[in-house]
Design an enzyme around this catalytic site. Structure first.
Site, PDB file in Angstrom:
ATOM      1  N   MET A  24       0.845  -1.185   0.000  1.00 14.22           N
ATOM      2  CA  MET A  24       0.000   0.000   0.000  1.00 14.22           C
ATOM      3  C   MET A  24       0.889   1.247   0.000  1.00 14.22           C
ATOM      4  SD  MET A  24      -3.089  -1.203   0.027  1.00 14.22           S
ATOM      5  CE  MET A  24      -4.289  -0.106   0.762  1.00 14.22           C
ATOM      6  N   CYS A  25       0.253   2.386   0.146  1.00 12.20           N
ATOM      7  CA  CYS A  25       0.963   3.651   0.057  1.00 12.20           C
ATOM      8  C   CYS A  25       0.280   4.610   1.027  1.00 12.20           C
ATOM      9  CB  CYS A  25       0.846   4.226  -1.356  1.00 12.20           C
ATOM     10  SG  CYS A  25       1.242   3.061  -2.664  1.00 12.20           S
ATOM     11  N   GLU A  26       0.809   5.805   1.146  1.00 11.56           N
ATOM     12  CA  GLU A  26       0.091   6.829   1.907  1.00 11.56           C
ATOM     13  C   GLU A  26      -0.031   8.111   1.093  1.00 11.56           C
ATOM     14  OE1 GLU A  26       0.477   7.449   6.058  1.00 11.56           O
ATOM     15  OE2 GLU A  26       1.134   5.389   6.458  1.00 11.56           O
TER      16      GLU A  26
END
Lengths: 261, 261
Positions: free
Chosen positions: A1-3
């Site tokens: 995932m990422c932010e």
């Protein structure tokens, strides 16, 4: 995932405090070490910085901490690769010109089968699901409107397209046309609005406190949106799955899926 | 007017030496103080830096002197505004995606009546003649080819379009599709190719000498093209008006207008 990190404000505003927190999550306090990028709007375009490397150890990201770039719309991203190798081509935010404005897009999540969605006039440069989704959205908007529509008309169209992508998986997204910042919550996004009376805030990811009363005027309205709260002493509001937030000049309008029926 | 700097190389190459010379001309040794930009290619896209301020006094430009970004294609520009106000929107190089590649364009000169040229799928974000010319070129290419043509086919098409713009005024231009760097000489451009045996070079605009023998391998081929020579102890070759240069992996091919008839 990422932010993700986004900002919308009614005056040019310095994002360094929030970005410092996000950047630490790119390989230090968080695992998002596969690239980072940030776009600062100025009129109908933006200046962007991208590196396919950990933001927490980046000389350029460090420079941005020392260099105030005031902007009314900011989109930033730290990446943990899932689809698409680690490369500049796959580093968010992505951008394209449409109707004489630079559009910018950043995403976290996965979208099953998104690459089967047919494209219009925009093609991905890299190999991520995210950039394909962005190109698909812009192609659909271009096919539907001959010129830039009124903001309220565009809000609806963006929300509809985001809803279609939401059905394919996790679609936490920030998108801007240089006027409005759009956010779609697929799974996790939260926001807060800072306005008078301003108080103090302390980052979660490092020992940095700011007294916004010293940095602002009483008319400033600044909304920050992020995957996870960036400060520990402010009240962040969680969005629900499927929510679309429109942000103009720091002011928010929430479109819940029910409102869209 | 403005000044241009381009590079094409067969290995990722550090442009800091040449860029340092150009950057000084942005408000110190030259009058081009209305903005600067530089794009470093990496695969089919590039990282770009833009500021609507003098490069000679820019903190960001100074950082780029300390941060080696190796690239095989670079396009840079320092601006002296004539058409279009000083703003980020009007700061070269300009870029657009076409056929899944980022294209980059920088120009110096003036083009009378260019804004009467009809546009296709690309619209200017700012108000310069230059960006209009770029959008017109890409629109014409998009209308003519369904997908990215072979390099030799594209060379011809780009040269034809450059020739049309040349008829409108002064069209010193750098353009790249991420494979080939194109240069068109409207009035003033010169180039040099560095290859083994490498020697020393000294900037004209500041006291900096590099011994390229220490920085390179014997297989490196690097061509630098600029509005005016950047070094004082190397032999720069002037292009003639109307010349088009194609650069791939540092290797040059000169298309003179006569060849194009």
């Amino acid at each position: 995932m990422c932010e993700l990190l986004g900002m919308s404000a009614n005056v040019p505003t310095d994002i360094r405090f929030s970005f410092a927190g996000l950047a630490r999550r790119g390989g230090e306090t968080g695992p998002h070490a596969d690239g980072w990028g940030i776009s600062f709007y100025d009129g109908r375009t933006c200046r962007s910085f991208h590196e396919p490397e950990p933001s927490a150890r980046s000389q350029l990201a460090r420079l941005l901490r020392d260099m105030p770039i005031k902007s009314r719309i900011v989109v930033a991203h730290v990446r943990k690769a899932n689809r698409g190798r680690v490369s500049l081509e796959n580093t968010h935010p992505f951008s394209r010109e449409l109707w004489g404005r630079r559009w910018t897009f950043a995403h976290n999540g996965q979208l099953k089968g998104v690459k089967r969605l047919p494209l219009g006039g925009f093609m991905p440069i890299g190999s991520t699901d995210s950039e394909h989704a962005f190109c698909w959205m812009l192609g659909r908007l271009q096919a539907r409107f001959r010129a830039l529509p009124r903001p309220e008309t565009l809000d609806r169209a963006v929300a509809d397209l985001a809803g279609e992508l939401h059905a394919l998986g996790v679609f936490n997204m920030l998108l801007t046309d240089s006027r409005t910042l759009y956010a779609h919550c697929g799974k996790r996004l939260c926001y807060l609005t800072r306005r008078a009376p301003f108080g103090k805030a302390t980052l979660i990811d490092e020992d940095w406190q700011v007294d916004f009363a010293e940095e602002t005027t009483e008319h400033d309205v600044v909304t920050v949106i992020a995957t996870q709260a960036l400060t520990r002493d402010e009240c962040w509001t969680d969005l629900a799955r499927g929510d679309v937030l429109t942000l103009r000049d720091g002011a928010i309008r929430l479109l819940r899926p029910a409102n869209l029926a």
